[in-house]
Design an enzyme around this catalytic site. Structure first.
Site, PDB file in Angstrom:
ATOM      1  N   GLN A   1      -7.286  -2.995   1.759  1.00 43.14           N
ATOM      2  CA  GLN A   1      -7.245  -1.709   0.995  1.00 43.14           C
ATOM      3  C   GLN A   1      -6.249  -1.909  -0.232  1.00 43.14           C
ATOM      4  OE1 GLN A   1      -6.351   1.682   3.181  1.00 43.14           O
ATOM      5  NE2 GLN A   1      -6.317   3.033   1.368  1.00 43.14           N
ATOM      6  N   PHE A   2      -6.591  -2.364  -1.108  1.00 50.88           N
ATOM      7  CA  PHE A   2      -5.702  -2.659  -2.376  1.00 50.88           C
ATOM      8  C   PHE A   2      -4.863  -1.426  -2.691  1.00 50.88           C
ATOM      9  CE2 PHE A   2      -9.350  -1.059  -4.944  1.00 50.88           C
ATOM     10  CZ  PHE A   2      -8.744  -0.557  -6.132  1.00 50.88           C
ATOM     11  N   THR A   3      -5.492  -0.114  -2.633  1.00 53.64           N
ATOM     12  CA  THR A   3      -5.060   0.930  -3.152  1.00 53.64           C
ATOM     13  C   THR A   3      -3.524   1.365  -2.462  1.00 53.64           C
ATOM     14  OG1 THR A   3      -5.970   2.370  -1.366  1.00 53.64           O
ATOM     15  CG2 THR A   3      -7.213   2.198  -3.536  1.00 53.64           C
TER      16      THR A   3
END
Length: 150
Positions: free
Chosen positions: A78-80
Site C-alpha cells: 500500500q504505497f499510499t
C-alpha cells in the site's frame, strides 16, 4: 519502510472478484516502501511486525506477538501510506519508493515472512485490491523503520 498493522479476527484480499489471500486470527499488515529503503530495513520491519506484542495474554494484556500465538499474516502492498498530506487537498507521493524497487522489497518481505512464519497470505503488488477485515479490538499500530535503525 512503513507497516500499518491491524489485529484481525479475519481478513482477505480480492482481485477481480477472486480471493487471492485470506487469514483467520492474526495480523493484516499494509506495507509501504519509501525512497532509500533497502533489504536491511525490510528485514527489520518484518521482524517488528512478527514480534510486536498485540495479542492478549491470560491476563488480557497485549503481551504476545504473532509468532507466539501462531496467527496468520496477510501482507498487502500500500504505497499510499507514504503520502505527504501536509498541504492542500491532494496527497504527494514523492517519498514513495520507485515502483520496481518497491515491488522487489515487498516481495523480499513476503519471501522472508514465509521463511520465518506460517501461515502467510498476500495481496498483489500494483493491482486494484478489495481488502476486507474484522479488526479485533480495534487494535491498529503504525510501525516504521527509520534510516538510523539497524
Amino acid at each position: 519502510m512503513i507497516a500499518l498493522i491491524q489485529r484481525v479476527s479475519s481478513a482477505e484480499v480480492r482481485v477481480d472478484g477472486h480471493t487471492i489471500g485470506a487469514i483467520g486470527r492474526g495480523l493484516l499488515a499494509m506495507i509501504a516502501v519509501e525512497r532509500g529503503d533497502d533489504e536491511t530495513r525490510a528485514d527489520r520491519l518484518l521482524t517488528r511486525v512478527l514480534d510486536y506484542r498485540v495479542f492478549p495474554d491470560d491476563d488480557g494484556r497485549m503481551n504476545l506477538s504473532l509468532r507466539q500465538v501462531g496467527g496468520g499474516l496477510l501482507l498487502v502492498p500500500q504505497f499510499t501510506l507514504v503520502a505527504d498530506t501536509a498541504r492542500g487537498n491532494r496527497a504527494s507521493f514523492t517519498a514513495a519508493g520507485p515502483p520496481a524497487a518497491a515491488q522487489t522489497l515487498f516481495e523480499q518481505v513476503v519471501a522472508r515472512a514465509r521463511e520465518w512464519h506460517a501461515p502467510v497470505a498476500t495481496g498483489q503488488f500494483g493491482a486494484h485490491m478489495a481488502v476486507s477485515l474484522i479488526n479485533d479490538g480495534p487494535v491498529t499500530f503504525w510501525l516504521e523503520t527509520a534510516s538510523q535503525e539497524p
